[in-house]
Design an enzyme around this catalytic site. Structure first.
Site, PDB file in Angstrom:
ATOM      1  N   GLU A   1       0.847  -1.198   0.000  1.00  0.00           N
ATOM      2  CA  GLU A   1       0.000   0.000   0.000  1.00  0.00           C
ATOM      3  C   GLU A   1       0.881   1.246   0.000  1.00  0.00           C
ATOM      4  OE1 GLU A   1      -3.022   0.051   3.050  1.00  0.00           O
ATOM      5  OE2 GLU A   1      -3.710   2.054   2.488  1.00  0.00           O
TER       6      GLU A   1
ATOM      7  N   GLU B   1     -12.852  -1.675   2.008  1.00  0.00           N
ATOM      8  CA  GLU B   1     -13.495  -1.452   3.332  1.00  0.00           C
ATOM      9  C   GLU B   1     -14.543  -0.340   3.307  1.00  0.00           C
ATOM     10  OE1 GLU B   1     -10.454  -1.109   6.385  1.00  0.00           O
ATOM     11  OE2 GLU B   1      -9.963  -3.232   6.220  1.00  0.00           O
TER      12      GLU B   1
ATOM     13  N   GLU C   1      -6.806  -9.041   3.173  1.00  0.00           N
ATOM     14  CA  GLU C   1      -5.981  -8.430   4.226  1.00  0.00           C
ATOM     15  C   GLU C   1      -6.069  -9.307   5.459  1.00  0.00           C
ATOM     16  OE1 GLU C   1      -6.310  -4.280   5.244  1.00  0.00           O
ATOM     17  OE2 GLU C   1      -6.799  -3.745   3.171  1.00  0.00           O
TER      18      GLU C   1
HETATM   19  O1  AHR Z   1      -3.362  -2.624   6.034  1.00  0.00           O
HETATM   20  C1  AHR Z   1      -3.572  -1.447   6.737  1.00  0.00           C
HETATM   21  C2  AHR Z   1      -4.999  -0.920   6.602  1.00  0.00           C
HETATM   22  O2  AHR Z   1      -5.879  -1.779   7.274  1.00  0.00           O
HETATM   23  C3  AHR Z   1      -5.550  -0.852   5.208  1.00  0.00           C
HETATM   24  O3  AHR Z   1      -5.212   0.325   4.559  1.00  0.00           O
HETATM   25  C4  AHR Z   1      -7.020  -0.935   5.426  1.00  0.00           C
HETATM   26  O4  AHR Z   1      -7.693  -1.531   4.353  1.00  0.00           O
HETATM   27  C5  AHR Z   1      -7.169  -1.710   6.729  1.00  0.00           C
HETATM   28  O5  AHR Z   1      -8.001  -1.058   7.615  1.00  0.00           O
END
Ligand code: AHR
Length: 552
Positions: free
Chosen positions: A80, A226, A348
Site C-alpha cells: 500500500e 473497506e 488483508e
Molecule cells: O493494512 C492497513 C490498513 O488496514 C488498510 O489500509 C485498510 O484496508 C485496513 O483497515
C-alpha cells in the site's frame, strides 16, 4: 488510523439503512446458525474429528482424499502507499541499493526469493482517495498530493506502471484495487482500459504515450476497499455500495470481459454491520462479481487478555469468519437462484495491534504501522496459514498485509533488509505447500476457548503434489510447556525421504528480530523421523514446524 474498538463504535453509530431488507434479521441469523459451525465436534476447526484424552495427535494421509487444488494466490501479499512501504521500502532512488529506476534491489531479491504469487496494490484505505492519473506519465509532471487516509504526502513518483515493473522483477501477478470511495465507476473502468486494452482507445493510447506499449493484462481487481467503515473516504451504506460496485463491474466488463472482480465485504467481525453488510451488498451486485473480500487483524489484547493459549487459537476465529461469510454468499445465491458460486478473497490478514497510529503528520514516507513481530505472532501466523490452506476450496485469494515495512515480514533500513519472525511460516508455506490440499481428519487433545469451542493442541494442514510426488505438512504445537507428538499414517505410498524439517520455537515468546539483533528468532533444523508408512513428528513446545517429504 482507527483501532478496532473505535471502529466498532463508529460502526455501531453509523449503520443507517436506506432501503427495505428483503429478509428479516432473525430469519437471516437462524439460516446462518443452521449453516454454521462444525457442530458435531463443537469446534470451528475444519476437519477436527475428535478430542482424545492422551497420547499423540493423529492424522491419516490418503493422497486420493483431497479437498481442492492449492491456488497459489492463497499465499499473496499486499503493498500500500502507506508509511515507508513504497517510498523507502520498494522505491528509493539515489540509494546505493537501488537500480537505475529507483527500485531497491535488495528488496526485489527478498520478495523474489519468497516467491509471492500475487500482490495487492495500491491500497487499502489509500485507494479510496487515489487518482490513478496522478501516478502515470512523466515523473516531473506528477503532483505532490496530500493522502487523506494516512495524512501523508505522496509524491506520485511511484504509480501503476512502476508497480507493474516491480511485479515483473519479483515474478508476481498484480491484484489492483480501484477507487470506489472518492472515485467513480467511470474512472475505475478508465484504469482498466489503461491497463488492459492494447491500443486505439483514449486510455490505452495514453499508456502507450507513457512508453508502455504492451497492455499489463491485469486479471484480478478489487472494487474499492473497506467501504463499510466510517474511516473510509467515501464510506456509504451497503445498498449504495452494492449499486456502485455493480455499476463499476458492468462498466469494467465492457472494457474487459475476462477480469475477476472482488466486491468489498465486511472489514471484520467487529463491525456492527458484520454479515448484514455482506448480504445487502451481494443482494445488489451478486450477478456482477466473482468474489467478496474478508479482512482481519488479530491482537493479543482485547480478544485474549494477553493469554497466549487463547491467542494461538485465533486462527479458529478466522475459520469461523470464512464459514460465516461463505454462508452469506450461499444464502444470497439461493435467494437469486444463481448457478454461480462466489469465492472468497481474504485480501488483508495479519497480526496488528501495537503500531496502530496512522497519522503521517503531513510528511513524506513517515514511519507508520511499523509493527515489530515476536515469536508468538509468528506461531499464530503459521496457524492462520493452516486455516487458509484448509479452506482452499473456497478462499481463492488471500493477502498477508503487508509485505514491506508496514505490518510486514520484511523491514528496511537505509543499509539493509531484515526478516521479521512472521517471515518464516509465510516463506515455508510459499516454498513447500504445492499441488492439492489434503482432506484430513485430526484427532488431538484439545482445550476450550470462549467463542471458538474445542481448540486442538496440535493444528495441521497438508498438501500433496501429484506432479512431483512431494508432500508438505505444516504443524502448530499450541502447548506452551510440552513437546507434542503428531502420528501420521499414510494409507497409500509411504514417504521415502524427509527433504526438509524445520521449526520455529524458543524460550521467549516475546523475542523479536531487530536491526541490532536480526537473527534472534530463526528456524532450527529438527531431527527427522525415519521415513515409513507411519511416522511420528516430535513438535517442540510453542512451535510451528514445516516438513517436506518425497513420497514415491
Ligand atoms: O493494512 C492497513 C490498513 O488496514 C488498510 O489500509 C485498510 O484496508 C485496513 O483497515
Amino acid at each position: 488510523m482507527i483501532d478496532s474498538e473505535e471502529r466498532l463504535d463508529r460502526g455501531k453509530n453509523g449503520c443507517e439503512r436506506t432501503y427495505m431488507l428483503k429478509t428479516n434479521r432473525r430469519e437471516f441469523l437462524s439460516y446462518l446458525l443452521a449453516a454454521g459451525p462444525a457442530a458435531a465436534t463443537g469446534s470451528w476447526y475444519r476437519g477436527f474429528a475428535q478430542t482424545i484424552s492422551s497420547g499423540p495427535a493423529r492424522v491419516v494421509l490418503d493422497a486420493t482424499r483431497t479437498r481442492a487444488d492449492l491456488d497459489r494466490r492463497l499465499l499473496g501479499s499486499f503493498l500500500e502507499h502507506l508509511g515507508r512501504a513504497v517510498y523507502g521500502g520498494v522505491y528509493e532512488p539515489g540509494s546505493p541499493l537501488a537500480d537505475s529506476t529507483g527500485l531497491r534491489k535488495d528488496v526485489i531479491d527478498e520478495v523474489r526469493t519468497l516467491g509471492v504469487p500475487i500482490m495487492r496494490y495500491p491500497g487499502g484505505n489509500f485507494v479510496s482517495g487515489y487518482h490513478w492519473l496522478d501516478g502515470v506519465g512523466p515523473k516531473e509532471n506528477r503532483p505532490r498530493v496530500l493522502d487523506r487516509a494516512w495524512n501523508s504526502i505522496d509524491t506520485n513518483q511511484f504509480g501503476t506502471n512502476e508497480f507493474m515493473m516491480w511485479c515483473k522483477q519479483i515474478g508476481t501477478e498484480p491484484l489492483l484495487a480501484v477507487n470506489l470511495g472518492s472515485g467513480t465507476p467511470e474512472n475505475a473502468a478508465a484504469l482498466v482500459e489503461y491497463c488492459n486494452v492494447s491500443q486505439g482507445t483514449r486510455w490505452s493510447d495514453l499508456r502507450r504515450q507513457h512508453g508502455v506499449s504492451s497492455p499489463h493484462n491485469v486479471k484480478n481487481w478489487c472494487l474499492g476497499n473497506e467501504m463499510d467503515g466510517k474511516w473510509q473516504i467515501g464510506h456509504m451504506t451497503a445498498a449504495a455500495y452494492g449499486l456502485k460496485a455493480s455499476d463499476a463491474a458492468r462498466q469494467i466488463r465492457a472494457v474487459d470481459r475476462s477480469v475477476h472482480l472482488v466486491a468489498c465485504g465486511s472489514s471484520g467481525p467487529f463491525m456492527a454491520t458484520y454479515l448484514e453488510w455482506d448480504r445487502e451488498v451481494l443482494e445488489q451486485c451478486y450477478d456482477d462479481v466473482d468474489a467478496i473480500s474478508l479482512h482481519r487483524y488479530y491482537n493479543n489484547t482485547t480478544e485474549t487478555n494477553g493469554d497466549t493459549s487463547r491467542y494461538l487459537a485465533m486462527n479458529l476465529d478466522m475459520e469461523r469468519q470464512i464459514q460465516e461469510i461463505a454462508a452469506v454468499c450461499d444464502y444470497v445465491r439461493g435467494l437469486r437462484k444463481s448457478p454461480k458460486r462466489l469465492s472468497l478473497s481474504f485480501d488483508e490478514w495479519n497480526v496488528w495491534y501495537r503500531a496502530r497510529g496512522g497519522d503521517g503528520k503531513g510528511l513524506e514516507a513517515p514511519k507508520l504501522l511499523e509493527e515489530v513481530y515476536n515469536l508468538e505472532d509468528a506461531l499464530l501466523v503459521g496457524g492462520l496459514i493452516n486455516t487458509l490452506v484448509r479452506h482452499a476450496d473456497r478462499v481463492r485469494i488471500a493477502c498477508l498485509a503487508q509485505i514491506i515495512n508496514v505490518i510486514a515480514p520484511l523491514m528496511t533500513s537505509k543499509e539493509r533488509v531484515i526478516r521479521q519472525t512472521i517471515y518464516y511460516p509465510y516463506a515455508w508455506a510459499l516454498h513447500h505447500a504445492r499441488g492439492q490440499v489434503m482432506d484430513l481428519q485430526l484427532e488431538s487433545e484439545s482445550y476450550e476457548v470462549p467463542r471458538l469451542g474445542h481448540v486442538p493442541v496440535v493444528d495441521v494442514a497438508a498438501t500433496a503434489d501429484p506432479g512431483t510426488g512431494e508432500q508438505c505438512l505444516l504443524m502448530l504445537n499450541r502447548d506452551l510447556s510440552n513437546e507434542r507428538e503428531l502420528a501420521v499414517t499414510w494409507t497409500g505410498a509411504a514417504p521415502s525421504r524427509v527433504t526438509a524439517l524445520e521449526t520455529l520455537t524458543g524460550a521467549d515468546l516475546k523475542a523479536a528480530n531487530t536491526f541490532e539483533e536480526p537473527n534472534r528468532v530463526v528456524p532450527q533444523r529438527l531431527e527427522a523421523p525415519k521415513p515409513a508408512a507411519k511416522m511420528t513428528f516430535r513438535l517442540p513446545p510453542r512451535s510451528y514446524t514445516a516438513a517436506r517429504l518425497a513420497v514415491t
